[in-house]
Design an enzyme around this catalytic site. Structure first.
Site, PDB file in Angstrom:
ATOM      1  CG  ASN A 147      -0.409  -0.210   2.538  1.00  0.00           C
ATOM      2  OD1 ASN A 147       0.919  -0.250   2.651  1.00  0.00           O
ATOM      3  ND2 ASN A 147      -1.076  -0.512   3.484  1.00  0.00           N
ATOM      4  NE  ARG A 285       2.269   2.658  11.841  1.00  0.00           N
ATOM      5  CZ  ARG A 285       1.789   2.236  10.581  1.00  0.00           C
ATOM      6  NH1 ARG A 285       1.264   3.402  10.069  1.00  0.00           N
ATOM      7  NH2 ARG A 285       1.740   1.131  10.181  1.00  0.00           N
ATOM      8  CD  GLN A 314      -4.154   4.515  14.046  1.00  0.00           C
ATOM      9  OE1 GLN A 314      -3.448   5.371  13.583  1.00  0.00           O
ATOM     10  NE2 GLN A 314      -4.379   3.054  13.330  1.00  0.00           N
ATOM     11  CG  HIS A 333      -4.240   3.981   9.881  1.00  0.00           C
ATOM     12  ND1 HIS A 333      -3.334   3.854  10.746  1.00  0.00           N
ATOM     13  CD2 HIS A 333      -3.736   4.108   8.675  1.00  0.00           C
ATOM     14  CE1 HIS A 333      -2.285   3.465   9.984  1.00  0.00           C
ATOM     15  NE2 HIS A 333      -2.476   3.394   8.751  1.00  0.00           N
TER      16      HIS A 333
HETATM   17  P1  NDP Z   1      10.205   1.777   3.425  1.00  0.00           P
HETATM   18  O1  NDP Z   1      10.920   0.757   4.234  1.00  0.00           O
HETATM   19  O2  NDP Z   1      10.213   1.541   1.785  1.00  0.00           O
HETATM   20  O3  NDP Z   1      10.704   3.144   3.738  1.00  0.00           O
HETATM   21  C1  NDP Z   1      11.049   3.629   4.976  1.00  0.00           C
HETATM   22  C2  NDP Z   1      12.200   4.715   4.958  1.00  0.00           C
HETATM   23  O4  NDP Z   1      12.449   5.237   6.049  1.00  0.00           O
HETATM   24  C3  NDP Z   1      13.802   4.053   4.557  1.00  0.00           C
HETATM   25  O5  NDP Z   1      14.077   4.594   3.529  1.00  0.00           O
HETATM   26  C4  NDP Z   1      14.369   4.195   6.032  1.00  0.00           C
HETATM   27  O6  NDP Z   1      15.798   4.503   5.581  1.00  0.00           O
HETATM   28  C5  NDP Z   1      13.874   5.418   6.168  1.00  0.00           C
HETATM   29  N1  NDP Z   1      13.901   5.761   7.717  1.00  0.00           N
HETATM   30  C6  NDP Z   1      14.203   4.611   8.877  1.00  0.00           C
HETATM   31  N2  NDP Z   1      14.541   5.586   9.916  1.00  0.00           N
HETATM   32  C7  NDP Z   1      14.617   6.699   9.626  1.00  0.00           C
HETATM   33  C8  NDP Z   1      15.284   7.851  10.151  1.00  0.00           C
HETATM   34  N3  NDP Z   1      15.409   7.942  11.735  1.00  0.00           N
HETATM   35  N4  NDP Z   1      15.329   9.054   9.432  1.00  0.00           N
HETATM   36  C9  NDP Z   1      14.898   9.027   8.277  1.00  0.00           C
HETATM   37  N5  NDP Z   1      14.680   7.973   7.333  1.00  0.00           N
HETATM   38  C10 NDP Z   1      14.606   6.860   8.079  1.00  0.00           C
HETATM   39  O7  NDP Z   1       8.479   2.014   4.047  1.00  0.00           O
HETATM   40  P2  NDP Z   1       7.372   2.640   3.204  1.00  0.00           P
HETATM   41  O8  NDP Z   1       8.024   3.818   2.555  1.00  0.00           O
HETATM   42  O9  NDP Z   1       6.808   1.753   2.304  1.00  0.00           O
HETATM   43  O10 NDP Z   1       6.588   2.836   4.411  1.00  0.00           O
HETATM   44  C11 NDP Z   1       7.192   3.657   5.534  1.00  0.00           C
HETATM   45  C12 NDP Z   1       6.310   3.970   6.770  1.00  0.00           C
HETATM   46  O11 NDP Z   1       4.955   4.456   6.325  1.00  0.00           O
HETATM   47  C13 NDP Z   1       5.694   2.646   7.265  1.00  0.00           C
HETATM   48  O12 NDP Z   1       6.840   2.076   8.274  1.00  0.00           O
HETATM   49  C14 NDP Z   1       4.593   2.754   8.152  1.00  0.00           C
HETATM   50  O13 NDP Z   1       4.938   3.016   9.247  1.00  0.00           O
HETATM   51  C15 NDP Z   1       4.007   4.029   7.165  1.00  0.00           C
HETATM   52  N6  NDP Z   1       2.872   3.539   6.473  1.00  0.00           N
HETATM   53  C16 NDP Z   1       1.555   4.050   6.698  1.00  0.00           C
HETATM   54  C17 NDP Z   1       0.358   3.545   5.893  1.00  0.00           C
HETATM   55  C18 NDP Z   1      -0.929   3.979   6.237  1.00  0.00           C
HETATM   56  O14 NDP Z   1      -1.806   3.600   5.871  1.00  0.00           O
HETATM   57  N7  NDP Z   1      -0.917   5.279   6.824  1.00  0.00           N
HETATM   58  C19 NDP Z   1       0.384   2.382   5.266  1.00  0.00           C
HETATM   59  C20 NDP Z   1       1.990   2.013   4.644  1.00  0.00           C
HETATM   60  C21 NDP Z   1       3.118   2.510   5.580  1.00  0.00           C
HETATM   61  P3  NDP Z   1      16.778   3.234   5.175  1.00  0.00           P
HETATM   62  O15 NDP Z   1      16.064   2.278   4.674  1.00  0.00           O
HETATM   63  O16 NDP Z   1      17.487   4.152   4.104  1.00  0.00           O
HETATM   64  O17 NDP Z   1      17.550   3.178   6.176  1.00  0.00           O
END
Ligand code: NDP
Length: 388
Positions: A147, A285, A314, A333
């Site tokens: 998603n 989140r 939630q 959400h």
């Molecule tokens: P990804 O794993 O593709 O991306 C997460 C990114 O966050 C990675 O690039 C990671 O960096 C980066 N990251 C982690 N920690 C940090 C930090 N401290 N500072 C900066 N960047 C950081 O996940 P998605 O993009 O698919 O999803 C991201 C988040 O979105 C999920 O974890 C979830 O919490 C939320 N989400 C919400 C949804 C909703 O319905 N509202 C649905 C889906 C997701 P790197 O890998 O480079 O270390």
């Protein structure tokens, strides 16, 4: 034979749908970058049907029961006397969605000695105490990418809705008014504004790509830098940390997982470093933002708007201040649970279960915790507090 406990959000108040607005969904085979969409051996649902609510059962009952397993589906998830907590005691597998999270706390792990697999039907496994999962040898998996694009579309919608003052303008129409001045007194163009994403993973990068045609200036911060050609194609400005990015942004969008590094990241101090009158959109989140700091910033004008779809806890209580704070565009959400997304994460959940019960490895990109440590996608994106 296994017992699977699946926690899903309640059906619509007027009953489970008998018909739908659209006849079908576009057929996708790959996500951007090439990862294939879920590949279960079969599905027992019609893509486009409501699968994420209790009666939808993620389309799993026929498959699981035909294999001799037991499936319990409930939305009653909070408190010691909840169906979830009572059924957990002899559960082998738990399935939950972040939209209606069955919080798998350390205490609950202790009550579930048979638990071996926790599946997030969606993305974001922060409702699971990951250190406790590691200690109890429980595998945690989610349906990575299922998603991400859905959320990125929601982010773009929310940025436009806030900056252009869409929601109050819509409300004037519903109230029977034609109050142009009231509507436009807070309405701007995004063209030429600077937008920055905290994290440029699957969602963050998709947001940047979608905003490029609006002629916004694009910024990002992340733990790992994007490839040079991606930065060049999109004209991105990289910032080594969030503190250096937010002062130059008119709009900030948060797309990082919730883990110890991001918990409470947007507090009074960081929001105070943002441009006065900036907009903040958080679909990642709820706990990444300090609840009351957001309210204070909207009341003082430090933030011109806040939108998102993630809260804590939630479901959010009726008196949660984000329901009534000024200039907000909150939804429950929902961004990652469009009917389109549901078809993908229901298929991905089935794929994970098929692998598990067939004794085949779960796709590495779906793994968060496995073999007593962060694994797969989890090892890349999450961190757990060091013990001792
Ligand atoms: P990804 O794993 O593709 O991306 C997460 C990114 O966050 C990675 O690039 C990671 O960096 C980066 N990251 C982690 N920690 C940090 C930090 N401290 N500072 C900066 N960047 C950081 O996940 P998605 O993009 O698919 O999803 C991201 C988040 O979105 C999920 O974890 C979830 O919490 C939320 N989400 C919400 C949804 C909703 O319905 N509202 C649905 C889906 C997701 P790197 O890998 O480079 O270390």
């Amino acid at each position: 034979m296994a017992k699977i406990v699946c926690v899903l959000y309640p059906d619509p108040v007027d009953g489970y749908p008998t018909s739908y607005a659209r006849a079908d969904l576009p057929k996708l085979e790959h996500y951007p970058g090439g990862q294939t969409v879920p590949t279960p051996k079969a599905i027992d649902f019609r893509p486009g049907d409501l699968l994420g609510s209790v009666s939808g059962e993620l389309g799993l009952r026929k498959y699981l029961e035909s294999q001799g397993h037991t499936l319990v589906v409930t939305s009653d998830k909070d408190g010691e006397s909840s169906v979830f907590e009572r059924e957990l005691v002899d559960a082998d597998v738990v399935i939950s969605q972040p939209f209606w999270p069955a919080y798998l706390t350390r205490e609950r792990f202790a009550k579930a000695p048979k638990l071996k697999l926790a599946i997030t039907a969606g993305i974001g496994s922060d409702h699971v105490d990951l250190p406790a999962a590691i200690e109890h040898g429980v595998t945690v998996a989610e349906v990575t990418y299922s998603n991400s694009i859905s959320v990125s579309e929601h982010v773009v919608m929310m940025i436009l809705a806030l900056v252009r003052n869409y929601i109050p303008s819509y409300q004037w129409v519903v109230k029977g008014g034609w109050n142009i001045a009231d509507c436009v007194a807070r309405s701007y163009d995004v063209e030429g504004m600077s937008v920055g994403t905290v994290a440029a993973g699957r969602i963050g990068l998709a947001v940047l790509k979608r905003l490029k045609p609006f002629d916004m200036k694009l910024h990002y911060t992340d733990r790992h830098r994007l490839p040079e050609n991606v930065e060049q194609d999109l004209g991105l400005t990289f910032h080594p940390d969030v503190e250096s990015m937010v002062p130059v942004c008119d709009v900030v969008t948060i797309n990082a997982p919730l883990h110890p590094e991001t918990l409470n990241l947007f507090d009074d101090a960081l929001i105070g470093k943002m441009k006065r009158g900036a907009y903040l959109v958080n679909t990642a989140r709820g706990l990444i933002c300090d609840r009351d700091a957001v309210v204070r910033a909207l009341e003082s004008g430090q933030l011109a708007g806040y939108a998102g779809d993630v809260w804590y806890p939630q479901p959010a209580p009726k008196d949660h201040p984000w329901r009534t704070m000024p200039h907000h565009g909150m939804t429950p959400h929902i961004s990652g649970s469009s009917l389109s997304a549901q078809a993908r994460y229901a298929g991905g959940t089935r794929e994970i279960l098929e692998s598990w019960f067939d004794g085949r490895p779960i796709r590495d990109e779906y793994l968060i915790v496995d073999g007593g440590k962060l694994a797969g996608a989890g090892a890349h994106s999450y961190s757990v507090p060091k013990r001792g």
